[in-house]
Design an enzyme around this catalytic site. Structure first.
Site: not given
Length: 443
Positions: A169, A175, A198-199, A217, A219-220, A380
């Protein structure tokens, strides 16, 4: 210059070194420089930045009260002659009784130091893991302060230019800052070999002899931050695979991060909402701790959470009903009419924040789902599946148990169904529940 603060009593001790690192964060500095602030005269001075020291109720062998104490001192003591957290926990137990301190409650560090399983036999939480948890919860307190700051309401609307592929994303400033906060804390712990986020496109190698691997992750749900919708941090902790130590850094970093979920040592999430709640499993049950803003401690509020074997709530984006396969549509139609295995009519509850939807499901039962290939297995799916199963629930991609799936790439996506055992099993019985039509729509 804009300063963030945490609304805690100004008497709490600060951490000068950690605060300076936060101020010097490049992404944070860019974001803050882009904001325009209007200063209004007031007779009340803003509170100072407080970063939660570990509360001491007895003289501690870990942190003698010396001048200039800061959290970096803990990191230095965690090497070589490491602190014995279990000794501290035992002393607090003998004074406060039953694992609680003299104020009658148990903190996250107290709990982990006593074994992390509510006193169950066979639970073994080593000192290294307790040190790691201390630094990780510290990072999440800082993120909670960042998310709640009135000066960050516009940050969730911003996107950074990204050249990443479809597996990622587009990152947002919050994030990136959250990612940097967690990375800094994991470095300071001295207990982490590699962090996969995830970043980031690739894992970050931190320390050759770090005993743990952390996937996160940061900051989901940050896309909804401007609407004050709950957000969360998700994390998983594995043992470092020492048999890979001879490999090049890039290769061993990736392979360590691609472990199956059934090899997790611990996992959890932090929910940033009306309360800040850290829900964690150390391999012996699922437990939730609520942040007490008067002391800066995560206090045990939900011990040995057991998700009901069947609930009466389903959580999914109903707007995509006509993109769903026949099996999933039939399941939803059946349970909301009360014609399924449970004769009660189901209700829909959907926040569009994975951590928030799962937290409600853990407490009330039912099933939280995303039927399309959207959620990430490594960051996640696996951590949340481990947490759910430790609470007596079930985690599936609609066909297989999540923890049995071998990840093949860091940002691998899959459908995710989490919740009560009987609800998830009934849903799987409808066969075709994974969405394949229009799987890549923008959210």
């Amino acid at each position: 210059m804009l300063w963030l603060w945490n609304p805690l009593p100004s008497s709490l001790e600060t951490y000068p070194d950690e605060t300076r690192e936060f101020r010097e964060c490049s992404e944070f500095r860019k974001i803050m420089q882009s904001l325009t602030l209007t200063l209004y005269p007031t007779s009340v001075s803003p509170p100072s930045l407080d970063l939660y020291p570990l509360r001491q109720t007895v003289p501690s062998v870990l942190f003698p009260p010396t001048a200039g104490y800061n959290r970096r001192g803990m990191a230095s003591r965690s090497h070589g002659n490491s602190a014995n957290f279990k000794s501290l926990a035992a002393r607090q137990t003998s004074i406060g009784g039953g694992g609680d301190d003299d104020d009658g409650y148990c903190t996250l560090i107290d709990f982990a130091g006593n074994g992390g399983g509510g006193g169950r036999e066979g639970t073994n939480v080593g000192d290294d893991l307790v040190v790691l948890l201390y630094h990780l919860q510290h990072a999440c307190k800082r993120i909670a302060s960042l998310v709640a700051s009135p000066f960050n309401s516009s940050l969730g609307k911003l996107s950074l230019n990204s050249s990443t592929g479809s597996d990622r994303d587009a990152p947002k400033p919050l994030d990136i800052v959250s990612n940097d906060i967690i990375l800094s804390s994991l470095r300071n712990s001295g207990k982490v070999a590699v962090m996969a986020s995830e970043e980031d496109d690739t894992p970050t190698w931190i320390k050759d002899d770090g005993p743990y691997v952390v996937v996160v992750d940061p900051l989901d749900g940050s896309r909804n931050i401007d609407a004050s919708i709950p957000t969360g941090t998700i994390f998983g902790i594995y043992n470092r695979l020492v048999e890979l130590d001879h490999l090049p850094v890039e290769e061993k970093a990736e392979l360590n991060s691609l472990q199956r979920g059934n090899r997790l040592v611990a996992s959890g999430y932090v929910l940033y909402s009306s309360a800040t709640i850290l829900c964690v499993t150390l391999g012996s049950g699922t437990h939730a701790f609520t942040l007490d803003h008067s002391t800066g401690e995560f206090v045990l509020t939900h011990q040995n959470i057991k998700i009901p074997t069947r609930g009466q709530i389903y959580s999914v984006n109903d707007a995509r009903y006509f993109d769903w396969p026949e099996g999933l549509r039939k399941y939803i139609d059946t349970v909301r009419q009360g014609k399924g295995q449970n004769p009660k009519k189901y209700s829909a509850r959907y926040i569009c924040s994975l951590v928030a939807d799962l937290h409600r499901t853990l407490l009330y039962g039912g099933v939280a789902m995303n039927p399309r290939d959207h959620l990430r297995l490594v960051y996640e799916g696996n951590p949340l599946a481990f947490l759910v199963e430790q609470a007596g629930g079930k985690a599936s991609d609609g066909k297989r148990e999540i923890l049995s799936i071998q990840p093949v790439k860091l940002h691998q996506r899959l459908p995710l169904f989490l919740g009560s055992v009987e609800d998830v099993t009934e849903l799987e019985g409808y066969g075709d529940v994974q969405q394949t039509v229009n799987p890549g729509y923008e959210v």
